[in-house]
Design an enzyme around this catalytic site. Structure first.
Site, PDB file in Angstrom:
ATOM      1  N   ASP A  44       1.048  -9.480  -8.949  1.00  0.00           N
ATOM      2  CA  ASP A  44       1.030 -10.021 -10.318  1.00  0.00           C
ATOM      3  C   ASP A  44       0.321  -9.063 -11.276  1.00  0.00           C
ATOM      4  O   ASP A  44       0.719  -8.937 -12.437  1.00  0.00           O
ATOM      5  CB  ASP A  44       0.344 -11.388 -10.336  1.00  0.00           C
ATOM      6  CG  ASP A  44       1.153 -12.439  -9.582  1.00  0.00           C
ATOM      7  OD1 ASP A  44       2.385 -12.300  -9.519  1.00  0.00           O
ATOM      8  OD2 ASP A  44       0.539 -13.379  -9.043  1.00  0.00           O
TER       9      ASP A  44
ATOM     10  N   ARG B 251       0.823  -1.226   0.000  1.00  0.00           N
ATOM     11  CA  ARG B 251       0.000   0.000   0.000  1.00  0.00           C
ATOM     12  C   ARG B 251       0.850   1.267   0.000  1.00  0.00           C
ATOM     13  O   ARG B 251       0.329   2.376  -0.122  1.00  0.00           O
ATOM     14  CB  ARG B 251      -0.976  -0.013   1.163  1.00  0.00           C
ATOM     15  CG  ARG B 251      -0.302  -0.058   2.487  1.00  0.00           C
ATOM     16  CD  ARG B 251      -1.238  -0.183   3.668  1.00  0.00           C
ATOM     17  NE  ARG B 251      -0.449  -0.399   4.874  1.00  0.00           N
ATOM     18  CZ  ARG B 251       0.315   0.526   5.444  1.00  0.00           C
ATOM     19  NH1 ARG B 251       0.362   1.751   4.959  1.00  0.00           N
ATOM     20  NH2 ARG B 251       1.038   0.228   6.503  1.00  0.00           N
TER      21      ARG B 251
ATOM     22  N   GLY C 175     -10.282 -12.063  -5.532  1.00  0.00           N
ATOM     23  CA  GLY C 175      -9.554 -12.985  -6.391  1.00  0.00           C
ATOM     24  C   GLY C 175      -8.351 -12.336  -7.051  1.00  0.00           C
ATOM     25  O   GLY C 175      -8.062 -11.148  -6.839  1.00  0.00           O
TER      26      GLY C 175
HETATM   27  P1  ADP Z   1       3.347  -8.437  -3.711  1.00  0.00           P
HETATM   28  O1  ADP Z   1       1.995  -9.054  -3.660  1.00  0.00           O
HETATM   29  O2  ADP Z   1       4.224  -9.002  -4.792  1.00  0.00           O
HETATM   30  O3  ADP Z   1       4.020  -8.318  -2.377  1.00  0.00           O
HETATM   31  P2  ADP Z   1       2.766  -5.660  -3.360  1.00  0.00           P
HETATM   32  O4  ADP Z   1       1.988  -5.999  -2.132  1.00  0.00           O
HETATM   33  O5  ADP Z   1       4.022  -4.879  -3.173  1.00  0.00           O
HETATM   34  O6  ADP Z   1       3.082  -6.947  -4.217  1.00  0.00           O
HETATM   35  O7  ADP Z   1       1.773  -4.866  -4.320  1.00  0.00           O
HETATM   36  C1  ADP Z   1       2.109  -4.544  -5.640  1.00  0.00           C
HETATM   37  C2  ADP Z   1       1.499  -3.218  -5.997  1.00  0.00           C
HETATM   38  O8  ADP Z   1       0.082  -3.303  -5.818  1.00  0.00           O
HETATM   39  C3  ADP Z   1       1.952  -2.056  -5.144  1.00  0.00           C
HETATM   40  O9  ADP Z   1       3.132  -1.470  -5.671  1.00  0.00           O
HETATM   41  C4  ADP Z   1       0.758  -1.111  -5.235  1.00  0.00           C
HETATM   42  O10 ADP Z   1       0.847  -0.322  -6.403  1.00  0.00           O
HETATM   43  C5  ADP Z   1      -0.421  -2.060  -5.373  1.00  0.00           C
HETATM   44  N1  ADP Z   1      -1.078  -2.270  -4.067  1.00  0.00           N
HETATM   45  C6  ADP Z   1      -0.824  -3.243  -3.166  1.00  0.00           C
HETATM   46  N2  ADP Z   1      -1.577  -3.087  -2.054  1.00  0.00           N
HETATM   47  C7  ADP Z   1      -2.345  -1.990  -2.271  1.00  0.00           C
HETATM   48  C8  ADP Z   1      -3.340  -1.280  -1.513  1.00  0.00           C
HETATM   49  N3  ADP Z   1      -3.690  -1.693  -0.277  1.00  0.00           N
HETATM   50  N4  ADP Z   1      -3.900  -0.187  -2.068  1.00  0.00           N
HETATM   51  C9  ADP Z   1      -3.570   0.240  -3.308  1.00  0.00           C
HETATM   52  N5  ADP Z   1      -2.633  -0.384  -4.067  1.00  0.00           N
HETATM   53  C10 ADP Z   1      -2.031  -1.466  -3.564  1.00  0.00           C
END
Ligand code: ADP
EC number: 2.7.1.15
Length: 332
Positions: free
Chosen positions: A284, A255, A319
């Site tokens: 992904d 986030r 999902g």
């Molecule tokens: P992973 O699942 O590989 O750990 P991340 O959690 O870092 O990936 O999430 C990848 C991208 O998804 C982040 O860089 C962000 O842009 C988006 N993202 C993830 N969580 C949120 C959230 N709670 N709100 C908005 N965007 C999110």
């Protein structure tokens, strides 16, 4: 995916390019069980719902790219069980080319996910047919890999197959996008083919630890070695990877958004503020969208901005693959 004004393909393989993105990776079904809380060892709990979804990091990323309009092909394997049809369902619906998908005896890859009320999940992945994606299978798909603008890789298939795919792509002048997930130790020569290497905050910390142990301290200063928790710390980690010879790096921070570094310099992007329903597969969505945008000729920072919008779209829906936007869906 719109093409930036003035951009035209200049690569010498122009006439042989058939695909924007070829994914060499995993295809799973996800069995998602909802539970009030996670069971303790030895305990039996009654769950809420149990549903099968198409999954696997490779397939997720292929669907994300294809839904945005990238011409996408997938190299991988499914088993001979009924789960194979589920695993391929969203790929087929998104028009991903599956000619290079092998069908092997035995089970399709299976991930069992327990989703608890507090939002924490646990995941057990059984590779199944993904273990059959060997270097020989990748070699047999050389023409598919060589016919793409971007070769998109993760680490849910045998690592020798990832290394081989990266080598084939590089030899064929195909840009390699490597998502080092789950975190694993690939040869540094393979990491140096990635442009970009995409890692989350946990993966980058593990990777830097391994590189430090094997290749000595990074020549880049100011890396503390912990899991980066801010844009500044993530940029320091990305600089450290660049100093080991990785061409470009993207670090995603959930986030908090993402940061990156490449030939065009450094950038950092906040995540979009949206109501969050389910973050499964957000990473992904980000990586698949990044690859689609890079294939359309966008610079890395612009591609990451698109990917940020696509990932934010996905976290508002349940999902993984089913939550990804199609080309004309408005992004947050
Ligand atoms: P992973 O699942 O590989 O750990 P991340 O959690 O870092 O990936 O999430 C990848 C991208 O998804 C982040 O860089 C962000 O842009 C988006 N993202 C993830 N969580 C949120 C959230 N709670 N709100 C908005 N965007 C999110």
């Amino acid at each position: 995916m719109s093409t930036p004004a003035g951009w035209a393909p200049t690569d010498r393989r122009r006439s042989s390019v058939r695909w924007d993105v070829v994914v060499v990776g995993s295809t799973n079904v996800d069995l998602v069980l909802t539970v009030a809380r996670h069971p303790r060892p030895g305990e039996t709990l009654i769950g809420g719902s149990g549903e099968l979804f198409a999954g696997g990091k490779g397939a997720n990323q292929a669907v994300a790219a294809a839904r945005l309009g990238a011409r996408t092909a997938m190299v991988g394997a499914v088993g001979g069980d009924p789960n194979a049809a589920v695993a391929l369902s969203e790929l087929t619906a998104a028009d991903v080319d599956l000619e290079a998908m092998a069908r092997v005896p035995g089970p399709t890859g299976l991930a069992v996910v327990t989703l608890a009320d507090d939002g924490e999940n646990t995941i057990v992945v059984v590779p199944g047919a993904n273990a059959a994606v060997t270097p020989a299978v990748v070699e047999a798909a050389r023409a598919v890999v060589g016919g793409a603008r971007i070769c998109l890789l993760q680490a849910e298939i045998p690592l020798e197959a990832v290394t081989r795919a990266a080598a084939i792509a590089a030899a064929e002048d195909v840009r390699v996008v490597l998502n080092l997930a789950p975190a694993c130790q690939l040869p540094i020569a393979t990491l140096r083919l990635a442009d970009p290497l995409v890692v989350n905050e946990h993966e980058v910390a593990l990777l830097l630890g391994w590189l430090r142990a094997e290749d000595g301290p990074s020549p880049a200063p100011a890396v503390t070695g912990g899991t980066p928790a801010t844009h500044a710390e993530a940029l320091a980690a990305a600089r450290a990877l660049r100093a080991y010879g990785v061409r470009s790096v993207v670090v995603t921070l959930g986030r908090l958004g993402a940061v990156g570094i490449g030939a065009d310099g450094e950038w950092s992007l906040p995540a979009r503020t949206v109501p969050v329903r389910d973050t499964t597969g957000a990473g992904d969505a980000f990586v698949g969208a990044l690859a689609a945008a890079l294939a359309a000729g966008h610079p890395l920072a612009d591609a990451a901005a698109t990917a940020t919008g696509v990932a934010a779209f996905s976290v508002q829906r349940l999902g993984a693959q089913a939550s990804y936007p199609w080309k004309d869906d408005p992004l947050p």
